[in-house]
Every structure is written in C-alpha cells, then in structure tokens.
Design a protein around this motif. Structure first.
Motif: not given
Lengths: 287, 322, 412
Positions: A219, A223, A263, B127, B139-140, C197-199, C202, C224, C226-229
């Motif tokens: 990560l 960044k 993002l 994305r 994403w599904d 924010d992924d399946q 959701i 949601y 992001n995994w990057e957050d």
C-alpha cells in the motif's frame, strides 16, 4: 465549516505522512536511477522494529523510532551494496526485477516471522480537543509536526552539509561529481539508507496511528509512487506537494463523494499531470 | 551469424514439436495439461509485452488491456450469446482501439514516466470494471463464460475439453509469437530497435517516432486483448482482480528473466517461471519467498537472462575445445 | 484482558517463532509426513485437500483454517484412524497455496482433485471458494469452506458444497439479541454500515440489510472504503454525520475495524460498534487504545474454558506455536467430516457423505454445539451454525460477554 476544517486537517496530516514515504523513494531514484519497488517493505519493517521495541519489550517509544530508523538505514545500505550495486549502470529493468523479488521475499518472510495477525503499536501521545465539532487529535498533531520537521531537516541536509551536497551532485551528474572527487559508491549506499530510514520513520508514525501487518508495505509503495509521479521523480519539493495533493483528494473526495471515486480521481489526476507535464510537476527530464 | 540463425530455427521447431506432443508425454494428465494452458497464456502475454519493450519502454497497463479483451469477449458471450469465435477478434479489436486512443496522450510521456503513467492507466481500467457494476458486474465479476464449440462437418470439437483447449491456446500463442517475430525481423522491427537505442537520433533520421510508438503499442495491446479473451473462456470466470498490477508485473518479470533482446527471451522466461511457480505451490508459506529468491538469483547470477544460455554454452565448449 | 495474560501468550508466540518455521514445513511442505506411512502400509488413506491462501494478504485466515485440519487429522490418526464400515482409515491432509486469488485457487483445486485424487477439500475466503467450486462440483468432490458472500454459488445447485463458518447474517441472530439485551431496544433504532469496496463488502451489506429489516432497525449511512485506504477519518466522518445509533463494520479485518473504532471515538461518536469479522481483541486494544469501548465482537471466544476448548488451545500452541480464536472456530469442521464419513459408511461416495454431513450435530467443540441449517433459505442444510461466543470491549478491557445459539428465524 467545521466539516471543511476537519477534512482539511485530515488531508494535511495524511499528505505529510505520504510525503515522508515518497521523499525517500524520490531520493533513491534521483541518486541511483533505480525504481525501488520494495520501498514500502522498508516502511513495514520500520513499523515492526518499533513494534518489537516498544510493544513487545516495553522500551521507550521515541527511542524506538530512532532505533528503527538506524536499523532500516543499515538494512537499506546493505541491500544497496549486496543487490543493487552489481546492477548499477545496467538496464533499469534489472533493478526493478530485483526490487520486485524483494517485495515478495520481505513481505512473505514477514508473515512467517512476525505472524499474520494484525498488530498495533500503542500511541505515545493520546487525547485531543474537540473545537466546535472539529477534533484535534494530539497524536495526529505530533505526527504532522514530526513529518514536517523531518522533511525540513532533510531539505537542509541536502543543501547545507557536505554529504548532502554530494548527494545532490551525484543526482545531477554522476560522472562529473566522480571526477570532482565525490565517492559515488559511498553516496549510493548513504542515499539508499537515508531513503529507507525515511520510509521506516513514516512506517512508525503510520503504524502507530493505524495498525501493522507484514503485507502493508505494498500500500505504501503504491501511495509513494503516485506521489512521486505527480511531483516528479527526484524532486523533494515535488514529493511534498504531491503528498499534500493526494492527502487532500483522499480526505475531501472520500468525505464528500465516496472512496472509490477518490481513488479513480487520483489516478486520473496523475495521468493528466503526466500528459500535460510529462516529467511531473517539478521533475527534471530524466533520460 | 548464419549458424546462430539455423540453430535458433532448430530450437524453435523443437519447442513447437515438444509442445505439440507434450500432452502425450505427460500421459494426458489433466492437471499438467492445465499447467500447459497457463504456460501458453503467460507466454503470449509476456511476448506481447516484450514487443512494447522493443521500442524501449515498458507498459504496466498490460494486464488492463488483457482485461479489456477478456471483458469484451465475456460480455459478448453472456449478454449477447456470441461465442468466443467472435469475442476473440472483437476483444482484440476493442483492446487495440482503446490502446490507440490512450496512446495518443500517453506517448507524450517518456522513459520512467511512461512506465508510471501506464500504471495509472492500468489501474483506472481495473477500477472501471469494478465501478460500473451494472454493466461489468462489479467486483463480483462475470461467471459462466463458456468455451466454444467448433463444427468441422465430420467432427465437432468441444473446447470445454481441456486437451482441445490446450491446442487452441497453443495455436493462438504460436500465432502471437509468430506475428511479433515477423514484425521484429522486418524493417519495421529495425526501426523499433533504432527508437529503442536512441529516440532522438531516430527522429532526426526521419523516422516518425510518435507514429511508430502508437502503432506498436496498439498492436501489442490488441494481442494482449486476444490473450485476455482466451484467458476468460478458459477460466470461465473473470473479475477486476484477475487483471491487477501483479499480472503486469509477473509478465514483466517473465520478460526480464527470459531476456530482453530476442523474442526467445519472454518465451523462455514465461515457460520457466510458470513451471517454477507451479513446483513451489506445495511449499505453502514459503512459496512466495522462494519465488522471490529465484527471481533475484536469476537476475544477479544470469545477467542478460535465459536467452544468453545458448551463447554461454557455445563459448564454454569452444573454450574447452582448445 | 489482563496484561499478564497477554504477555504470557506473546512470549509463547515469540518462543514459537522457530517452531512456527518448522511447523510451516510440517504443515505446508509435508503435511502427509505426519503419517508414518510405513507403519500403516496396510491401512487405507483418505486424502483431504486444502486450497487455502497460505501466503498473500489473506494468509491469516488460510493458515487458521489449515491448522484445524492438520491438528484434527493428527489427533484422529494417533487414535488409530477413523473407522468406516469396520475398516480403519488414516487421514492425509495436503495443502496448496492459493495466494487468495480465484485463478490460482482453481489451479490448486485441480491439482488436489486431479493429481492427488482428493474427494474432500476445504478452502477459505470468497476468492478461493469461487475458484474451487468450478472444479469440485462437476468432479463430485465435497467442499467445506468459509465464505460469506456469493450466495448464488450456494444451496440447491451445489449439493456438495458446505459453508462451515457462520456469515455475518447468521451471527446477527446472536449478536442482535445480545445487543438489544445489553443496550435496550430504544438505543438501537438506526444503524450504519461500513465495509470494503469489493464483493465481500457488498455481500455483507446485503446480509446487514436483511438483518436490520428483521429487527426493525432503520438503515442510515452505507459506506465502502478501498483496500488501498490508510486513514479512516474521512469515511467515518461521513458515516457519523447521519448519527446512527450503532455501526456494523463487517467484514472488516481487525486492523481496519480498530482504525474505524478509533476514528469514530475520537470524533465523538458514542454508540456501539459491532464487527462480525474482527476476532483479534488484542489488535483492537493495541490500536484503538483508550478509545476501545462499546465494541461487540461476535464469534470470538477469547477465553477457552471447557476441557475441549482448553485442549485445543494447548495442542495448537504446541503444534503451531500460535493459537487464535479464529483457528478455534474452524477446528470443528474435520470432526464433523469424520462423523459424516463414519455415518455414511463410505469414503468414496461423496454424495452419501454429504447427505450424512448435513445431519451431523456435534455437542462439544471449540464453538460449543454445531449443526447444519439453512434449508428454507438455501434449499439445503449446508450452512454451519453453532454457539456464538460474543466478546465485548468496554473501557479498554475485553471479556467474553455472551454465549448463545443463533436465534434463527423460521425462514432460515
């Protein structure tokens, strides 16, 4: 109004921490012209050094930050001497491949050595004040101050000290500076160690604020790269500005719209910056 | 020189023959045939990335363009019911078209900056697959992307059968490698390498560097799109995560370990590293560590990559002759 | 949790470093070597395959799952194997790494099914499950996984597919009643959701929606990340602006949950925060510090108390050098499989074993009573349900606050 202030504060704080990671990367690129993909791993190792020092052995927090910086400085210098020196002057892709290999090795052995559970470093400073709906966390203020101080210190180091000037000379023109008597090999490992140590300190700061896992380095790398591209490779000032831009996008867009838009937007901004200024905001045109 | 040419031709023929009879050699072991298909797809991806490299730059958006091909073909199948025979070409065309449009601004950037800008492009492509949930499935991902059938009149081949798919993948890989090989050996290929060596000089020699870069990038991305369509119909499931940065990075690693100067490099790199990765699977925790170690060792101990091995062997034997 | 205890367990962890290394070889490289093969040359073997993420970002879950099977198989083999139709069978556990990727998991499962000829496989996390199911169902291989989402891949069309871990939906029928008892119904009128924010995010939001509807809770913000957050201030600020009575953060891992809790408390949010996936109390205490209060952690048994639970903790510490509540939660799967094999009287007919497994009820496991349910919701009893051990963190202290079997509705 308070919301705006909160967003701005969060963005500023984030931006400074991002900049701290990115400056190390930009320094390494500027001096050695290598893409250090494992920069985030230094960030991770720095955080874990502090974790073992402070949370496990219960020793002083700030001393731990220093120890972490020194340990990672040495580690970075050794990596440079053992792995990257033989590749110096060769195709940039070789050093990229080596650093990719390092990413895989360091993050996975981190999982084996440190375990896969998430860990936290207890904060050295706690508490804060609520000013009319805007929360000022002392911890975040200290972290911002440390980041800013380090960036300024590095700036002075590069401009006022002999070694700093030598680093800049090598970044500018390695051959001429070698002719002038600068020991470029020595400068290489110093710059590499210094850049890694910056990442390590950023890792300590962010690791305290958030949590640490052996896979968190990736990560940080992402960044750092986003910032360095925005600001221009090799430019310390550019990294600072890039960090602040990214921090603000992260904070303001996430709060007002949503995280995924933030993002996507940051990547679009990077793309546009590069299209209109192909060497980043403050970068030189490396050939 | 002539001798090298002949021996390399023999090597290519031997490789082709080996891959044709490989299923028989492994006794039609279904799992090993699967590994063969994965190797084929990796070879195609790495080779098309190498084509971009022959102009002197490296794209991190390669997995993204592979994804465009994969998504085009997959959505044509699941939404319109068009089989892979359409999806392959339309996927490649779509990937090429988008590459063309993006390349126009992208080619303004140079060297390391290109590399970074392409990374942003790849990330935005990925994305977008996730963001436009209703169209791309988010994403599904997309399920049930079936392999096609081919009615030859006297016999019907169902490519859901793994052996059949192996030969299908092999066919397209050979096609990809052949196309790139031909371009590389033509006058255009020489122009590419001259741009690789010195862009400014090439420009002054009257070469339209910008046009060549855009066209080469488009062709390579179209080939990546073709690989993507093959990937989608083999895996039967794709999601944005299938085309993340690591896929581009592994393709790049295949090129580097294989060698940068000939088309044999990416082929050798992709084959050997895919096999290594497969062998390491049973090592559990250590899989990634070992793979990283193999990668670093290959770069440090074998400068120039696998493609230099024949030359090394030759000079070794020559020396021992004396 | 007292400091003394956490120090003790940490020291064990540190001492276990070397052990962990050797365990990795025992578990990953040569799990089959646990069986002294020559000694059992005459006995037959049942192969159980794991296509689990052992490296990569989700390795934590994969390793915890694998530990349950490796330990369980070793225990059963030491006891002379399992008796099927009067014949002893030994268990062999084979693990392949999937890095938590769909394509890689598909490949690992193919290798297990086609080369190693496993009839029983297990997996962990959604990506690995999606990859696995494409192989296992056509090949008539029984699978037990932990997977919360992808409900279209569950139920009638996948009769050999079992989900051993309670998802946030099933957990809800335990933690919601508990929270209502603890805070009162009036204090829980509205809720907000924060997820990745992924399946997974959701799907968990979908479970949350159904759950809140069931309990008549008004749904406010849905966010949601992001995994990057890295920082959760922005997302939390946006969430608490709408003033929900409580926040659900499934399926966020412990580190992110802790960051969310810390941010929420710092910005003055007081309501309870429930996290059905973050079962590492120590992480949350370390990260959130004095801010860790009002945290509800379902399916987290930090305090093994029954003889069975204590025995599992002891064995895991000896064998793997570490033990976590999550690994404990997965440890019952292999015992359920054993019971099913013995009940079905066959080691090859997976359909019969699946039928038997659906009826298996265990009384004394790490998670107490277990059974398989979900007939009304999914068409078949394929969802594991068991006693939900809920841990709470209040004023910087974690304690086991509640044990109850989920109060499943008739429609489940």
């Amino acid at each position: 109004m308070t919301e705006l202030l909160q967003m701005a504060l969060t963005g500023f704080n984030l931006g400074l921490m991002y900049a701290l990671i990115a400056i190390g990367l930009t320094l390494i690129f500027g001096v050695m012209r290598i893409i250090q993909y494992a920069h985030g791993e230094m960030f991770m190792l720095g955080a874990f050094t502090l974790y073992y020092w402070n949370a496990e052995f219960g020793l002083n927090y700030w001393a731990g930050v220093g120890v972490s910086a020194v340990v990672i400085f040495c580690f970075g210098a050794i990596l440079q001497i053992v792995l990257f020196r033989p590749l110096h002057g060769k195709n940039i892709l070789y050093s990229l491949a080596v650093s990719l290999g390092l990413v895989l090795i360091i993050s996975s052995s981190g999982q084996i050595l440190f375990g896969t559970t998430v860990k936290g470093i207890p904060s050295a400073v706690t508490g804060g004040v609520l000013l009319g709906g805007t929360y000022l966390s002392y911890e975040r203020m200290v972290i911002s101050a440390v980041s800013a101080a380090l960036i300024i210190a590095l700036w002075f180091f590069l401009r006022r000290t002999t070694t700093g000037l030598a680093i800049r000379a090598v970044a500018e023109d390695p051959d001429t500076s070698a002719l002038q008597g600068v020991k470029t090999r020595r400068i290489h490992w110093i710059a590499f160690g210094l850049g890694s140590a910056m990442a390590a300190i950023a890792g300590c700061m962010m690791g305290t604020l958030l949590s640490i896992v052996p896979t968190m380095g990736f990560l940080a790398t992402i960044k750092a790269f986003m910032i360095v591209i925005m600001g221009g490779l090799g430019s310390v000032f550019g990294a600072l500005i890039g960090g602040l831009i990214l921090g603000m996008i992260d904070s303001v867009v996430t709060t007002t719209i949503s995280g995924d838009v933030a993002l996507i937007l940051s990547f679009v901004v990077i793309f546009l910056i590069l299209v209109f200024r192909p060497s980043g905001l403050f970068g030189q045109d490396w050939e | 020189m002539e001798q090298t040419d002949r021996s390399s031709r023999i090597a290519w023929a031997a490789l082709l023959l080996a891959s044709l009879i490989a299923p028989v050699v492994v006794g039609f072991d279904k799992y090993l045939i699967h590994v063969g298909i994965i190797i084929s797809l990796n070879v195609a991806l790495a080779t098309s990335l190498w084509m971009i490299w022959s102009l002197g730059f490296i794209s991190f958006a390669h997995a993204g363009f592979m994804g465009i091909g994969a998504y085009t073909s997959a959505l044509l199948f699941t939404k319109l019911g068009l089989s892979m025979w359409y999806g392959l070409w339309l996927g490649a065309a779509m990937s090429g078209a988008i590459a063309l449009v993006i390349a126009l601004p992208l080619m303004r950037t140079r060297a390391v900056y290109f590399f970074m800008a392409s990374w942003a492009v790849g990330e935005v492509i990925k994305r977008n697959f996730a963001y436009f949930r209703d169209f791309f499935g988010g994403w599904d991902g997309v399920f049930n992307i079936r392999a096609p059938k081919l009615d030859l009149g006297f016999v019907e081949v169902n490519f859901a059968d793994r052996l059949a798919y192996y030969y299908l993948a092999l066919f397209f890989v050979v096609l990809t490698v052949l196309v790139i090989h031909r371009i590389n050996n033509s006058r255009t290929g020489m122009i590419y390498w001259s741009i690789h060596e010195n862009e400014l000089l090439a420009q002054h020699a009257g070469i339209n560097v910008f046009r060549h870069k855009v066209i080469a990038f488009t062709i390579a991305c179209a080939l990546a799109g073709l690989t993507g369509a093959l990937y989608a119909h083999y895996q039967t499931y794709i999601s944005p995560k299938s085309f993340d940065i690591w896929k581009s990075e592994f393709a790049l690693v295949h090129v580097i370990v294989g060698g940068l100067t000939t088309v044999g490099g990416p082929v050798a790199g992709a084959i050997s590293l895919t096999v290594v990765d497969e062998l390491l699977r049973a090592t559990g925790y250590f899989r990634t560590v070992f793979f990283g170690a193999v990668l670093i060792a290959a770069v440090l101990l074998l400068p120039g990559g696998l493609e230099t091995i024949p030359g090394r062997l030759r000079s070794f034997f020559k020396r021992s002759d004396k | 949790m007292t400091n003394k205890k956490s120090n003790l367990s940490r020291r064990l962890t540190r001492r276990g470093l070397l052990k962990q290394g050797s365990m990795a070889i025992a578990g990953g490289l040569a799990a089959p070597a646990i069986l002294p093969k020559s000694a059992f040359a005459q006995t037959r073997t049942i192969k159980i395959g794991g296509a689990v993420p052992l490296s990569g970002p989700v390795a934590y879950w994969g390793q915890s799952t694998m530990q349950g099977f490796v330990d369980g198989a070793a225990v059963m083999n030491e006891a002379g194997g399992i008796m099927i139709d009067g014949e002893p069978y030994m268990l062999e556990v084979i693990n392949y790494d999937t890095k938590g990727e769909v394509a890689d998991s598909r490949a690992a499962t193919m290798r297990l099914v086609e080369q190693d000829e496993c009839k029983f496989v297990y997996s962990q996390a959604a990506a690995s499950t999606v990859g696995m199911l494409q192989v296992t169902e056509p090949a008539e291989v029984l699978s037990i996984v932990a997977c919360w989402g992808y409900l279209e891949l569950f139920g009638t069309d996948y009769p050999l597919h079992f989900r051993g871990e309670m998802s946030d939906y099933e957990q809800g029928f335990a933690y919601m009643p508990f929270m209502i008892e603890k805070y009162g119904k009036d204090a829980l009128k509205s809720a907000a959701f924060i997820g990745p924010d992924d399946q997974d995010g959701i799907d968990c939001h979908f479970s949350y929606e159904r759950l809140m509807k069931h309990y008549g809770v008004e749904q406010k913000a849905v966010e949601y990340y992001n995994w990057e957050d890295t920082d959760f201030y922005p997302i939390v600020a946006k969430t608490i602006r709408e003033k929900p009575d409580f926040i659900v953060t499934s399926p966020s891992p412990p580190g992110i949950t802790a960051s969310i809790i810390k941010a929420a408390r710092e910005m003055g949010y007081q309501g309870p925060i429930s996290s059905p996936a973050a079962s590492e109390t120590e992480t949350i205490l370390e990260v959130a510090g004095e801010h860790a209060s009002g945290v509800i952690l379902p399916v987290t048994n930090i305090n093994p108390s029954s003889p069975t639970q204590k025995a599992i903790e002891k064995r895991f510490l000896e064998r793997f050098g570490t033990f976590n509540a999550l690994a404990g939660n997965y440890s019952w799967w292999i015992y359920a499989l054993k019971a099913a094999l013995e009940m079905a009287g066959t080691a090859t007919d997976t359909k019969a074993v699946a039928e038997a497994l659906a009826q298996v009820e265990l009384e004394d496991t790490y998670v107490g009573r277990t059974k398989w349910a979900g007939k009304n919701a999914y068409g078949l009893n394929r969802q594991g349900v068991y006693d939900c051990f809920t841990t709470t963190i209040d004023d910087g202290k974690a304690e086991l606050a509640d044990v109850r079997f989920p109060d499943l509705p008739d429609t489940f």
